[in-house]
Write an enzyme that holds these catalytic residues in place. Sequence first.
Site, mmCIF file in Angstrom:
data_model
loop_
_atom_site.group_PDB
_atom_site.id
_atom_site.type_symbol
_atom_site.label_atom_id
_atom_site.label_comp_id
_atom_site.label_asym_id
_atom_site.label_seq_id
_atom_site.Cartn_x
_atom_site.Cartn_y
_atom_site.Cartn_z
ATOM 1 N N ASP A 32 0.864 -1.186 0.000
ATOM 2 C CA ASP A 32 0.000 0.000 0.000
ATOM 3 C C ASP A 32 0.899 1.234 0.000
ATOM 4 O O ASP A 32 1.980 1.216 0.601
ATOM 5 C CB ASP A 32 -0.889 0.000 1.258
ATOM 6 C CG ASP A 32 -2.157 0.805 1.091
ATOM 7 O OD1 ASP A 32 -3.252 0.189 1.107
ATOM 8 O OD2 ASP A 32 -2.075 2.046 0.942
ATOM 9 N N TYR A 151 -14.500 7.307 -12.469
ATOM 10 C CA TYR A 151 -14.142 6.134 -11.652
ATOM 11 C C TYR A 151 -14.676 4.851 -12.297
ATOM 12 O O TYR A 151 -13.940 3.861 -12.451
ATOM 13 C CB TYR A 151 -14.710 6.314 -10.233
ATOM 14 C CG TYR A 151 -14.658 5.066 -9.378
ATOM 15 C CD1 TYR A 151 -13.438 4.597 -8.876
ATOM 16 C CD2 TYR A 151 -15.818 4.354 -9.062
ATOM 17 C CE1 TYR A 151 -13.383 3.444 -8.090
ATOM 18 C CE2 TYR A 151 -15.772 3.211 -8.279
ATOM 19 C CZ TYR A 151 -14.557 2.757 -7.798
ATOM 20 O OH TYR A 151 -14.512 1.628 -7.025
ATOM 21 N N ILE A 192 -22.668 5.650 4.970
ATOM 22 C CA ILE A 192 -22.979 4.959 6.239
ATOM 23 C C ILE A 192 -22.043 5.442 7.341
ATOM 24 O O ILE A 192 -22.439 5.669 8.489
ATOM 25 C CB ILE A 192 -22.896 3.431 6.058
ATOM 26 C CG1 ILE A 192 -24.054 2.962 5.164
ATOM 27 C CG2 ILE A 192 -22.895 2.690 7.394
ATOM 28 C CD1 ILE A 192 -24.086 1.466 4.877
HETATM 29 N N1 LIG Z 1 -15.826 0.076 -0.571
HETATM 30 C C1 LIG Z 1 -16.691 -0.054 -1.552
HETATM 31 O O1 LIG Z 1 -17.880 0.193 -1.386
HETATM 32 C C2 LIG Z 1 -16.241 -0.537 -2.919
HETATM 33 C C3 LIG Z 1 -17.252 -0.765 -3.871
HETATM 34 C C4 LIG Z 1 -16.854 -1.202 -5.131
HETATM 35 C C5 LIG Z 1 -15.529 -1.430 -5.413
HETATM 36 N N2 LIG Z 1 -14.580 -1.175 -4.470
HETATM 37 C C6 LIG Z 1 -13.182 -1.428 -4.828
HETATM 38 O O2 LIG Z 1 -12.620 -2.239 -3.815
HETATM 39 C C7 LIG Z 1 -11.241 -1.932 -3.649
HETATM 40 C C8 LIG Z 1 -10.941 -1.594 -2.208
HETATM 41 O O3 LIG Z 1 -11.742 -0.472 -1.833
HETATM 42 P P1 LIG Z 1 -11.789 0.105 -0.349
HETATM 43 O O4 LIG Z 1 -13.171 0.559 -0.094
HETATM 44 O O5 LIG Z 1 -11.130 -0.850 0.562
HETATM 45 O O6 LIG Z 1 -10.890 1.401 -0.537
HETATM 46 P P2 LIG Z 1 -9.653 1.931 0.337
HETATM 47 O O7 LIG Z 1 -9.387 3.307 -0.180
HETATM 48 O O8 LIG Z 1 -9.928 1.763 1.787
HETATM 49 O O9 LIG Z 1 -8.485 0.943 -0.076
HETATM 50 C C9 LIG Z 1 -7.668 1.134 -1.203
HETATM 51 C C10 LIG Z 1 -6.234 1.130 -0.742
HETATM 52 O O10 LIG Z 1 -5.385 1.279 -1.893
HETATM 53 C C11 LIG Z 1 -4.288 2.084 -1.528
HETATM 54 N N3 LIG Z 1 -3.741 2.704 -2.728
HETATM 55 C C12 LIG Z 1 -4.229 3.736 -3.458
HETATM 56 N N4 LIG Z 1 -3.414 4.018 -4.473
HETATM 57 C C13 LIG Z 1 -2.386 3.139 -4.394
HETATM 58 C C14 LIG Z 1 -1.208 2.946 -5.179
HETATM 59 N N5 LIG Z 1 -0.962 3.708 -6.253
HETATM 60 N N6 LIG Z 1 -0.348 1.966 -4.817
HETATM 61 C C15 LIG Z 1 -0.592 1.180 -3.715
HETATM 62 N N7 LIG Z 1 -1.686 1.342 -2.942
HETATM 63 C C16 LIG Z 1 -2.568 2.303 -3.285
HETATM 64 C C17 LIG Z 1 -4.883 3.133 -0.590
HETATM 65 O O11 LIG Z 1 -3.883 3.731 0.226
HETATM 66 C C18 LIG Z 1 -5.889 2.296 0.192
HETATM 67 O O12 LIG Z 1 -5.325 1.814 1.401
HETATM 68 C C19 LIG Z 1 -10.948 -0.805 -4.636
HETATM 69 O O13 LIG Z 1 -10.464 -1.367 -5.831
HETATM 70 C C20 LIG Z 1 -12.311 -0.198 -4.887
HETATM 71 O O14 LIG Z 1 -12.354 0.440 -6.155
HETATM 72 C C21 LIG Z 1 -14.906 -0.739 -3.232
#
Ligand SMILES: NC(=O)c1ccc[n+]([C@@H]2O[C@H](COP(=O)([O-])OP(=O)(O)OC[C@H]3O[C@@H](n4cnc5c(N)ncnc54)[C@H](O)[C@@H]3O)[C@@H](O)[C@H]2O)c1
Length: 320
Positions: A32, A151, A192
């Site tokens: 990360d 996005y 939420i």
């Molecule tokens: N949470 C949701 O509702 C949801 C819904 C649909 C899809 N997603 C997808 O699920 C995945 C996880 O989402 P999340 O909610 O845990 O988000 P999050 O932001 O908590 O987690 C993403 C992580 O990626 C890290 N990151 C960002 N850019 C980076 C880079 N260039 N190199 C390394 N690390 C990097 C961030 O620091 C973060 O810790 C993502 O791909 C997101 O698009 C999430």
Amino acid sequence: MSKIVITGGAGFIGSHIAESCAKDGYEVVMIDNLDDYYSPELKKKNIEYVLKSGNATFVHGDVTDLDFFRTVIDRDVEYVFHEAAQAGVRISVENPFKPNNINVLGTLNVLQASLEVDVERVINASSSSVYGKVEYLPFDEKHPTQPVSPYGVSKLAAEHYCRVFYEVYGISTVSLRYFTVYGPRMRPDLAISIFTGKMLNDEPITIFGDGEQTRDFTYIEDIIKVNMKLLDTNRADGKVMNIGSGNRISVNELATNLKKIIGSSSEVNYAEVQRGDAKHTLADVGLAKELVGYEPSVSIDEGLRRFVEWFRGEQITVST
Ligand SMILES: NC(=O)c1ccc[n+]([C@@H]2O[C@H](COP(=O)([O-])OP(=O)(O)OC[C@H]3O[C@@H](n4cnc5c(N)ncnc54)[C@H](O)[C@@H]3O)[C@@H](O)[C@H]2O)c1
């Protein structure tokens, strides 16, 4: 035991997957860059949870840097969970370049490096945002993909890279279209989380639009279960699958339910619709059921209750 790399391992979903893999005895490497889209302190706390759960290490680095990624992925790695992304629809409307760079180039790098060392399977986090314009509900995987935000475009491009790497280069990939995920450690920028924080202090909340937009909210436990299943089956290789709860509620209903659970007297205000927000989401989870036995099991009422309980606990920890 197999070695597993989890990109975005310090984030909400990535840290839960990492914790689950570490508890099951896998050797876990979390990667990360601790991006400051939301507090890196929360991400450091997530890393701590995982490090306590088992055999896990954390590597600070950026998936947009292919040379860096090649240094952490070696021939011992069997599975990659690719969760790193610039999540969030609204920020992508403000700046489409950042999600494009991280979500598209980052995914391409993860696939390329994984291919070079013969990873068994890459499990890619995609999103319901790839659907965008609603032609019918619930969305099955054949529903047209017309994202309504940068996005959504970036997540769709990433999915296609995963499919093409499977079809052209033969590396196993699966993309999971998550529908709004919530639960302990969830991103603080999601409704939420924001509503709960305000309602616990009886502060007013703001709903964008008339609140009649609906969402399929998925509890984190169901997301983790299906990710863990994909360590044991090749039945979804090359596929995209919806991962939702299969139910939806309006944002107004969400606010009412949360107020009741919390016992809050927060006022509800309304503001202009945000650009890039989808009107409705609802998953048809039939394909995931058929291929990998996915069964969402946590209802929205139960999930919200568990989330509020966790949130309250966190507030007590922070204030003591
Ligand atoms: N949470 C949701 O509702 C949801 C819904 C649909 C899809 N997603 C997808 O699920 C995945 C996880 O989402 P999340 O909610 O845990 O988000 P999050 O932001 O908590 O987690 C993403 C992580 O990626 C890290 N990151 C960002 N850019 C980076 C880079 N260039 N190199 C390394 N690390 C990097 C961030 O620091 C973060 O810790 C993502 O791909 C997101 O698009 C999430």
